[in-house]
Design a protein around this motif. Structure first.
Motif, PDB file in Angstrom:
ATOM      1  N   GLY A   9      77.405  72.046  27.219  1.00 31.34           N
ATOM      2  CA  GLY A   9      76.082  71.411  27.257  1.00 31.34           C
ATOM      3  C   GLY A   9      76.065  70.176  28.140  1.00 31.34           C
ATOM      4  N   SER A  10      77.096  69.344  28.011  1.00 29.95           N
ATOM      5  CA  SER A  10      77.141  68.131  28.830  1.00 29.95           C
ATOM      6  C   SER A  10      77.387  68.468  30.299  1.00 29.95           C
ATOM      7  CB  SER A  10      78.220  67.175  28.311  1.00 29.95           C
ATOM      8  OG  SER A  10      79.497  67.763  28.417  1.00 29.95           O
ATOM      9  N   LEU A  11      78.130  69.544  30.563  1.00 28.21           N
ATOM     10  CA  LEU A  11      78.360  69.959  31.944  1.00 28.21           C
ATOM     11  C   LEU A  11      77.079  70.486  32.580  1.00 28.21           C
ATOM     12  CD1 LEU A  11      81.817  71.724  31.480  1.00 28.21           C
ATOM     13  CD2 LEU A  11      81.374  69.458  32.427  1.00 28.21           C
ATOM     14  N   VAL A  12      76.301  71.219  31.814  1.00 25.87           N
ATOM     15  CA  VAL A  12      75.014  71.721  32.303  1.00 25.87           C
ATOM     16  C   VAL A  12      74.084  70.548  32.591  1.00 25.87           C
ATOM     17  CG1 VAL A  12      72.936  72.985  31.614  1.00 25.87           C
ATOM     18  CG2 VAL A  12      75.185  73.983  31.196  1.00 25.87           C
ATOM     19  N   GLN A  38      67.041  69.324  25.388  1.00 25.67           N
ATOM     20  CA  GLN A  38      67.981  68.284  24.976  1.00 25.67           C
ATOM     21  C   GLN A  38      68.961  68.829  23.938  1.00 25.67           C
ATOM     22  OE1 GLN A  38      68.301  65.242  26.422  1.00 25.67           O
ATOM     23  NE2 GLN A  38      70.149  65.119  25.197  1.00 25.67           N
ATOM     24  N   GLU A  39      68.487  69.706  23.076  1.00 26.66           N
ATOM     25  CA  GLU A  39      69.350  70.332  22.071  1.00 26.66           C
ATOM     26  C   GLU A  39      70.429  71.188  22.742  1.00 26.66           C
ATOM     27  OE1 GLU A  39      68.725  73.695  18.694  1.00 26.66           O
ATOM     28  OE2 GLU A  39      67.255  72.054  18.696  1.00 26.66           O
ATOM     29  N   SER A  45      78.802  74.682  22.744  1.00 21.18           N
ATOM     30  CA  SER A  45      78.807  76.033  23.305  1.00 21.18           C
ATOM     31  C   SER A  45      77.367  76.532  23.369  1.00 21.18           C
ATOM     32  CB  SER A  45      79.666  76.975  22.468  1.00 21.18           C
ATOM     33  OG  SER A  45      79.120  77.111  21.180  1.00 21.18           O
ATOM     34  N   ILE A  46      77.114  77.369  24.361  1.00 22.42           N
ATOM     35  CA  ILE A  46      75.763  77.900  24.582  1.00 22.42           C
ATOM     36  C   ILE A  46      75.860  79.419  24.607  1.00 22.42           C
ATOM     37  CG2 ILE A  46      73.849  78.036  26.242  1.00 22.42           C
ATOM     38  CD1 ILE A  46      74.525  75.243  27.157  1.00 22.42           C
TER      39      ILE A  46
END
Length: 137
Positions: A9-12, A38-39, A45-46
């Motif tokens: 998530g932070s990388l995206v 934001q979630e 993980s996505i």
């Protein structure tokens, strides 16, 4: 980038900010609200379907991050070695080493944390490949 502990998530989020993609474009693409975006940024993980859509939107292969993790941190399986011994035909193998993996390995060598012999033994990188990386560095 730390390939051992991946917080996708932070990388995206970092890639979206780097490219300057407007929040409205992201919301329209995913058909969701800013809070839902934001979630997704906060998730470690996505879902693969969402990650594929992020990859398309940001023109970046986020799955390669996981490939890099597998190359560096998963032990070789016995079945892989057995299959290689049985196969007598040569196969074309596309480079599976991402820039992040190359940088990680070169940093280990150039900082003196590992020798080239240790890298060859631990990560099973072909000797010629490793020496080409070092020559280009």
């Amino acid at each position: 980038m730390n390939l051992k502990d991946i917080h996708i998530g932070s990388l995206v989020k970092a890639k979206a900010e780097e490219l300057g993609v407007p929040a409205t474009r992201i919301m329209n693409f995913f058909n969701c609200t800013e809070a839902e975006i934001q979630e997704m940024y906060d998730q470690e993980s996505i879902d693969t379907k969402k990650l594929l859509r992020w990859s398309k939107l940001l023109h970046f292969d986020f799955f390669r991050i996981y490939t890099g993790h597998l190359i560096l941190y998963s032990p070789p399986s016995k079945t892989d070695r057995a299959i290689k011994l049985e196969s007598s035909m040569l196969e074309f193998r596309k480079s599976v080493y991402t820039e992040e993996v190359k940088c990680f390995i070169l940093n280990k060598i150039l900082s003196g944390q590992m020798t080239t012999t240790e890298v060859l033994t631990k990560y099973k990188i072909p000797k010629t490949t490793l020496y080409k990386w070092i020559k280009k560095a």
